[in-house]
Enzyme design. Structure first.
Site, PDB file in Angstrom:
ATOM      1  N   GLU A 251       0.837  -1.191   0.000  1.00 41.78           N
ATOM      2  CA  GLU A 251       0.000   0.000   0.000  1.00 41.78           C
ATOM      3  C   GLU A 251       0.877   1.248   0.000  1.00 41.78           C
ATOM      4  O   GLU A 251       2.007   1.233   0.484  1.00 41.78           O
ATOM      5  CB  GLU A 251      -0.899   0.016   1.244  1.00 41.78           C
ATOM      6  CG  GLU A 251      -1.914  -1.115   1.228  1.00 41.78           C
ATOM      7  CD  GLU A 251      -2.831  -1.141   2.438  1.00 41.78           C
ATOM      8  OE1 GLU A 251      -4.044  -1.257   2.237  1.00 41.78           O
ATOM      9  OE2 GLU A 251      -2.345  -1.050   3.573  1.00 41.78           O
TER      10      GLU A 251
ATOM     11  N   CYS B  81       3.711   8.389   1.194  1.00 39.49           N
ATOM     12  CA  CYS B  81       4.286   7.363   2.060  1.00 39.49           C
ATOM     13  C   CYS B  81       4.363   6.084   1.238  1.00 39.49           C
ATOM     14  O   CYS B  81       3.328   5.559   0.820  1.00 39.49           O
ATOM     15  CB  CYS B  81       3.367   7.207   3.276  1.00 39.49           C
ATOM     16  SG  CYS B  81       3.900   5.952   4.435  1.00 39.49           S
TER      17      CYS B  81
ATOM     18  N   CYS C  43       6.796  -7.169   6.320  1.00 40.61           N
ATOM     19  CA  CYS C  43       7.970  -6.667   7.035  1.00 40.61           C
ATOM     20  C   CYS C  43       8.447  -7.757   7.979  1.00 40.61           C
ATOM     21  O   CYS C  43       7.642  -8.478   8.555  1.00 40.61           O
ATOM     22  CB  CYS C  43       7.604  -5.414   7.845  1.00 40.61           C
ATOM     23  SG  CYS C  43       9.011  -4.631   8.675  1.00 40.61           S
TER      24      CYS C  43
ATOM     25  N   CYS D 224       2.622  -2.860  15.355  1.00 40.11           N
ATOM     26  CA  CYS D 224       2.506  -2.418  13.960  1.00 40.11           C
ATOM     27  C   CYS D 224       1.807  -3.503  13.151  1.00 40.11           C
ATOM     28  O   CYS D 224       2.192  -4.677  13.202  1.00 40.11           O
ATOM     29  CB  CYS D 224       3.909  -2.160  13.391  1.00 40.11           C
ATOM     30  SG  CYS D 224       3.895  -1.730  11.641  1.00 40.11           S
TER      31      CYS D 224
ATOM     32  N   CYS E  92       0.242   5.532  10.223  1.00 42.87           N
ATOM     33  CA  CYS E  92       1.459   4.813  10.591  1.00 42.87           C
ATOM     34  C   CYS E  92       1.126   3.507  11.297  1.00 42.87           C
ATOM     35  O   CYS E  92       0.354   3.488  12.250  1.00 42.87           O
ATOM     36  CB  CYS E  92       2.308   5.655  11.537  1.00 42.87           C
ATOM     37  SG  CYS E  92       2.674   7.251  10.884  1.00 42.87           S
TER      38      CYS E  92
HETATM   39  N1  SAH Z   1      10.174  -0.062   9.303  1.00 44.10           N
HETATM   40  C1  SAH Z   1      10.429   1.366   9.302  1.00 44.10           C
HETATM   41  C2  SAH Z   1       9.490   2.060   8.381  1.00 44.10           C
HETATM   42  C3  SAH Z   1       8.035   2.046   8.811  1.00 44.10           C
HETATM   43  S1  SAH Z   1       7.685   3.637   9.292  1.00 44.10           S
HETATM   44  C4  SAH Z   1      10.343   1.895  10.713  1.00 44.10           C
HETATM   45  O1  SAH Z   1       9.871   1.178  11.585  1.00 44.10           O
HETATM   46  O2  SAH Z   1      10.796   2.991  10.964  1.00 44.10           O
HETATM   47  C5  SAH Z   1       6.270   3.499  10.191  1.00 44.10           C
HETATM   48  C6  SAH Z   1       6.397   4.303  11.459  1.00 44.10           C
HETATM   49  O3  SAH Z   1       5.173   4.157  12.180  1.00 44.10           O
HETATM   50  C7  SAH Z   1       7.489   3.764  12.356  1.00 44.10           C
HETATM   51  O4  SAH Z   1       8.029   4.805  13.129  1.00 44.10           O
HETATM   52  C8  SAH Z   1       6.704   2.823  13.214  1.00 44.10           C
HETATM   53  O5  SAH Z   1       7.362   2.501  14.402  1.00 44.10           O
HETATM   54  C9  SAH Z   1       5.442   3.608  13.441  1.00 44.10           C
HETATM   55  N2  SAH Z   1       4.297   2.795  13.830  1.00 44.10           N
HETATM   56  C10 SAH Z   1       4.151   1.458  13.651  1.00 44.10           C
HETATM   57  N3  SAH Z   1       2.983   1.063  14.151  1.00 44.10           N
HETATM   58  C11 SAH Z   1       2.385   2.156  14.662  1.00 44.10           C
HETATM   59  C12 SAH Z   1       1.139   2.369  15.293  1.00 44.10           C
HETATM   60  N4  SAH Z   1       0.298   1.373  15.516  1.00 44.10           N
HETATM   61  N5  SAH Z   1       0.855   3.630  15.670  1.00 44.10           N
HETATM   62  C13 SAH Z   1       1.702   4.641  15.435  1.00 44.10           C
HETATM   63  N6  SAH Z   1       2.895   4.506  14.827  1.00 44.10           N
HETATM   64  C14 SAH Z   1       3.222   3.258  14.451  1.00 44.10           C
END
Ligand code: SAH
Length: 368
Positions: A104, A117, A124, A131, A358
């Site tokens: 997505e 994004c 992953c 996440c 996110c």
């Molecule tokens: N794998 C990379 C790229 C993904 S970015 C990373 O982790 O940085 C997605 C961002 O959203 C990351 O900072 C991740 O930690 C955050 N994220 C993941 N799940 C989330 C959630 N349920 N609520 C808010 N942020 C979240």
């Protein structure tokens, strides 16, 4: 979920014009028996007009137009569903890849900027329990062109005026969709090179408007620093202490909080780019005042003015028992960090009503 550093073996997506360096583009046009300047014409169609449709390539000889376009621009990603929020200014697209893997991307238009994004992997392998993507496991790495095709689609949508507010350009790109970009470093670095290359060799974006977000894969962070393209680096920290971070971000068992922060500081030293620390605020998990203080101390121990913190209230994900911190707790967390002199801004979260925020990207089959 177990940690997965490498994808299972799968077939490779077809080679695409956007996978090639400018020199390779010329070579492959010549290999088709065409004149070398055709490479620049194709690049202009793709990177300046955002099209791979032979019908629109009227400056190419009609006899070979179709063959050239279908060889150079095989169909890599196919949109199978879009969801909109915020009056159509947030659009989440589900893409099917050549092997039916799914990813997505989310396009967001604000009053004075646009942000895409993108996903860098299908699924992953980092297994972060809060996440949604982390719950899928890793299907495979995307190729450079599979990532760039998400970008081209966004440029095209914006240029065509399909998002309310009139035609515009894409300003910002964040590798914050599905996947861990630094677990797919080759494709991500090639993507970045093409994003910043001037049109028509690339999309002509500004490096500072590109953000690579990582769980903290230290060796790849160090390599990214040496790339010579000063993109913005975001580190998904989520806890300042190893005990909790190892639970929230399992890769912490390989590279600790201190090692990840040292690599982030190194990134700032080499590139001069202020690093972002991402911190999802999870109620009663990581939102304690003492953790804000510990984070402030650890950041200041590495100098001043090199970092800012982006707390983000946790977005809900299916099956998770965790919720976002209370507003007052969030405010206190921010106030404490600011009290340590750390620039801190709550990250705006868009698209949570379409599971586009996110941590919510899961590309579920049953969404269709
Ligand atoms: N794998 C990379 C790229 C993904 S970015 C990373 O982790 O940085 C997605 C961002 O959203 C990351 O900072 C991740 O930690 C955050 N994220 C993941 N799940 C989330 C959630 N349920 N609520 C808010 N942020 C979240």
């Amino acid at each position: 979920m177990p940690l997965q550093m490498a994808p299972r073996r799968r077939g490779k997506p077809p080679k695409h014009f956007a996978d090639l360096t400018p020199a390779e583009r010329v070579a492959s046009v010549e290999a088709m028996g065409e004149k070398s300047f055709r490479a620049k014409q194709l690049a202009t169609h793709y990177f300046t007009h955002y099209t791979s449709d032979p019908e629109q390539m009227t400056d190419l000889p009609s006899a070979t137009r179709e063959a050239m376009a279908t060889t150079m621009f095989p169909s890599l990603i196919r949109p199978t569903r879009t969801l909109e929020a915020d009056g159509g200014t947030t659009v989440k697209t589900l893409w099917h890849l050549f092997d039916d893997a799914k990813v997505e991307s989310v396009l967001m238009r604000y009053p004075n900027r646009t942000t895409l994004c993108v996903s860098s992997q299908a699924g992953c392998g980092m297994a972060c329990p809060f996440c949604a993507t982390g719950q899928l496991g890793l299907t495979r790495n995307l190729s450079t062109a599979e990532i760039l095709e998400q970008v081209r689609a966004a440029f095209r949508t914006l240029a065509a005026g399909e998002i309310p507010g009139g035609p515009t350009r894409l300003n910002n790109l964040v590798f914050m969709g599905m996947g861990e970009p630094l677990a797919n470093p080759r494709a991500v670095i090639e993507t970045v090179r093409t994003l910043v290359a001037p049109q028509p060799e690339g999309f002509g974006m500004s490096a500072r408007n590109i953000t690579v977000s990582t769980v903290g894969l230290v060796p790849a962070m160090l390599k990214l620093a040496d790339l010579g393209i000063p993109v913005t680096l975001a580190l998904s920290l989520h806890a300042p202490d190893d005990d909790l971070r190892s639970e929230l971000v399992p890769i912490n068992t390989r590279w600790s909080v201190d090692e990840a922060l040292d690599a982030a500081r190194h990134y700032f030293e080499v590139t001069g780019r202020r690093v972002s620390i991402e911190y999802a605020l999870i109620k009663d998990m990581n939102d304690h005042g003492w953790r804000a203080d510990l984070l402030g101390e650890k950041l200041n121990a590495r100098g001043r003015g090199w970092v800012h913190v982006n707390p983000i209230p946790l977005n809900p994900t299916p099956g998770s028992i965790w919720t976002a911190s209370e507003r007052a707790v969030e405010d206190e967390f921010v106030a404490r960090l600011r009290g340590h002199g750390i620039p801190t801004t709550i990250r705006d979260t868009r698209g949570s009503d379409i599971d586009g925020a996110c941590g919510q990207l899961a590309a579920e089959e049953d969404d269709e």
